[in-house]
Structure formats: structure tokens, C-alpha cells
Design a protein around this motif. Sequence first.
Motif, PDB file in Angstrom:
ATOM      1  N   ILE A 152      36.930   5.594  -1.905  1.00 46.73           N
ATOM      2  CA  ILE A 152      36.716   5.150  -3.290  1.00 46.73           C
ATOM      3  C   ILE A 152      37.906   4.345  -3.830  1.00 46.73           C
ATOM      4  O   ILE A 152      37.701   3.288  -4.444  1.00 46.73           O
ATOM      5  CB  ILE A 152      36.337   6.320  -4.214  1.00 46.73           C
ATOM      6  CG1 ILE A 152      35.014   6.961  -3.755  1.00 46.73           C
ATOM      7  CG2 ILE A 152      36.241   5.851  -5.665  1.00 46.73           C
ATOM      8  CD1 ILE A 152      33.831   5.993  -3.635  1.00 46.73           C
ATOM      9  N   PRO A 153      39.162   4.774  -3.602  1.00 47.76           N
ATOM     10  CA  PRO A 153      40.281   3.925  -4.034  1.00 47.76           C
ATOM     11  C   PRO A 153      40.253   2.535  -3.376  1.00 47.76           C
ATOM     12  O   PRO A 153      40.645   1.546  -4.011  1.00 47.76           O
ATOM     13  CB  PRO A 153      41.522   4.713  -3.604  1.00 47.76           C
ATOM     14  CG  PRO A 153      41.072   6.127  -3.561  1.00 47.76           C
ATOM     15  CD  PRO A 153      39.652   6.078  -3.087  1.00 47.76           C
ATOM     16  N   ASP A 170      37.585   0.589  -5.277  1.00 46.04           N
ATOM     17  CA  ASP A 170      38.140   0.263  -6.592  1.00 46.04           C
ATOM     18  C   ASP A 170      39.141  -0.886  -6.492  1.00 46.04           C
ATOM     19  O   ASP A 170      39.182  -1.772  -7.353  1.00 46.04           O
ATOM     20  CB  ASP A 170      38.827   1.494  -7.210  1.00 46.04           C
ATOM     21  CG  ASP A 170      37.832   2.479  -7.814  1.00 46.04           C
ATOM     22  OD1 ASP A 170      36.660   2.086  -8.049  1.00 46.04           O
ATOM     23  OD2 ASP A 170      38.215   3.641  -8.056  1.00 46.04           O
ATOM     24  N   LEU A 172      37.219  -4.121  -6.053  1.00 45.05           N
ATOM     25  CA  LEU A 172      36.638  -4.516  -7.347  1.00 45.05           C
ATOM     26  C   LEU A 172      37.691  -5.122  -8.269  1.00 45.05           C
ATOM     27  O   LEU A 172      37.445  -6.119  -8.948  1.00 45.05           O
ATOM     28  CB  LEU A 172      35.998  -3.299  -8.023  1.00 45.05           C
ATOM     29  CG  LEU A 172      34.666  -2.825  -7.455  1.00 45.05           C
ATOM     30  CD1 LEU A 172      34.291  -1.465  -8.033  1.00 45.05           C
ATOM     31  CD2 LEU A 172      33.561  -3.850  -7.723  1.00 45.05           C
ATOM     32  N   SER A 173      38.868  -4.524  -8.277  1.00 45.37           N
ATOM     33  CA  SER A 173      39.958  -4.997  -9.130  1.00 45.37           C
ATOM     34  C   SER A 173      40.444  -6.385  -8.697  1.00 45.37           C
ATOM     35  O   SER A 173      40.713  -7.258  -9.528  1.00 45.37           O
ATOM     36  CB  SER A 173      41.105  -3.992  -9.078  1.00 45.37           C
ATOM     37  OG  SER A 173      42.209  -4.460  -9.785  1.00 45.37           O
ATOM     38  N   TYR A 204      29.252   5.707  -7.127  1.00 47.62           N
ATOM     39  CA  TYR A 204      29.023   4.680  -8.158  1.00 47.62           C
ATOM     40  C   TYR A 204      27.673   4.852  -8.851  1.00 47.62           C
ATOM     41  O   TYR A 204      27.422   4.249  -9.886  1.00 47.62           O
ATOM     42  CB  TYR A 204      29.194   3.271  -7.570  1.00 47.62           C
ATOM     43  CG  TYR A 204      30.638   2.976  -7.244  1.00 47.62           C
ATOM     44  CD1 TYR A 204      31.552   2.661  -8.237  1.00 47.62           C
ATOM     45  CD2 TYR A 204      31.101   3.071  -5.937  1.00 47.62           C
ATOM     46  CE1 TYR A 204      32.886   2.440  -7.938  1.00 47.62           C
ATOM     47  CE2 TYR A 204      32.437   2.852  -5.626  1.00 47.62           C
ATOM     48  CZ  TYR A 204      33.325   2.535  -6.642  1.00 47.62           C
ATOM     49  OH  TYR A 204      34.655   2.326  -6.350  1.00 47.62           O
ATOM     50  N   ASN A 223      33.429  -2.988 -16.432  1.00 51.39           N
ATOM     51  CA  ASN A 223      33.857  -1.760 -15.727  1.00 51.39           C
ATOM     52  C   ASN A 223      32.768  -0.701 -15.584  1.00 51.39           C
ATOM     53  O   ASN A 223      33.051   0.437 -15.205  1.00 51.39           O
ATOM     54  CB  ASN A 223      35.083  -1.134 -16.407  1.00 51.39           C
ATOM     55  CG  ASN A 223      36.322  -1.997 -16.247  1.00 51.39           C
ATOM     56  OD1 ASN A 223      36.531  -2.588 -15.194  1.00 51.39           O
ATOM     57  ND2 ASN A 223      37.128  -2.084 -17.292  1.00 51.39           N
TER      58      ASN A 223
END
Length: 206
Positions: free
Chosen positions: A133-134, A137, A140-141, A164, A191
Motif C-alpha cells: 500500500i505505501p 500511495d 499515486l503521489s 482502496y 484524494n
Amino acid sequence: MTETILYLTRHGQTEWNVDKRMQGHKDSPLTSLGVLQAEWLQKRLITIPFDAVYSSSSPRALITAQIAAGSNHATIVPMDELKEINMGLWEGQRIEFIQEHYAQEYFDFFNKPHLYQPTGSGETYMQLMNRVIPAIDGILSKHQGEKVLIVTHRLTLKTIMGYYGNKELYELSGLSDIEPTSLCKISVKENVPSIEMYGDTSHYQN
């Protein structure tokens, strides 16, 4: 409104899939059908201009990514974080053997993921989630407002889609199975992620 879109898929069929062996961090080559599945996906994705392509560092995923992305991408970025759940001593073993010797663990693996405990040095689903998950993320960032293709694995992808989709760990077993090169899609606006597609195989050809 900025929209970031992740297209996520599982690798194509492998020799160990056919042989009914667990893979995890170990690897086996794509079958001829597995290559075909990746080619079918490539035809489906050909009109999508990907800004980035990420793949599990496992060869079966990387090769699927190379085929599926075609010439329609920048460099494929391999990531260890996107690998399949580590299955410990089960890796390379036939499912029949595991069911016979680790019946409860095998049942929990697919039906009670929140209770599953690995045999040997494998991962729990929580450890898998804390790894993957990190990484998602971070993608996505880094790629806000862009379209990204991610090639990963059956249970890793199921875990991503559950997270998600606001599912608890124990609810993962209620999600449909993820077939080889089936397509998932997550859209993120302000977000807030929404699941737009899950395990779609409409690109399969007979």
C-alpha cells in the motif's frame, strides 16, 4: 478536477499455475497462453497513453508488463514491493501437498486472510498490505493527474483492490478471484479513490 487513473493487472498464466504449484516470490515462465493473454491485454490498452508503467520485479510480471504495455509507455519500473505475498515453505509445492499437510493454514489463506499464519518465513496479509500500500500511495503521489499501468500478482492485487475499496482484511475472501491479465481500474479524484473496474476479462479471446 485532477484525476489520477491506475490500471492494474495480474501477470499471464504460468507453468506453475498449470501445474497447480504455489509461486509467491519464486517464479516460473509464462505459458504460451500466458503470453497470448498479455497480447490480448495489449490490444485492449493500445489507445491509453500511459505516463508510467510499474511492475513487480518477478520475471513473470515483468514479461507480462513488457508485452501488455507494448510501445505505449516509458521505461517499465520494477518494484520488489509489488511482488506476490511471500508463501514461505509453500513456494514451489503442489497445492495438493499443501492441502494435505497444512489444511487449516491453506483454508485460512483463501477464506480467512485476517487469521492466516504463514508456514516458514512467509508473510501475513497484514505484512503484505504494509509492503504494497505505501508503494501504491507513492505511485499515486508521484503521478497525480496521470495514467499508470501496474502489473502485479493475484493476491497482491486483491489486497490492493480491497484496501482502496474500503474493505477490511477479513472481507478480502469475499472479493472475486483475479484471473491472469484481468484488468482492474482505480480512479482517484481529490484524494478519494473509487473502483471503476475489477477483474475484467472482456479482452480474452477463445
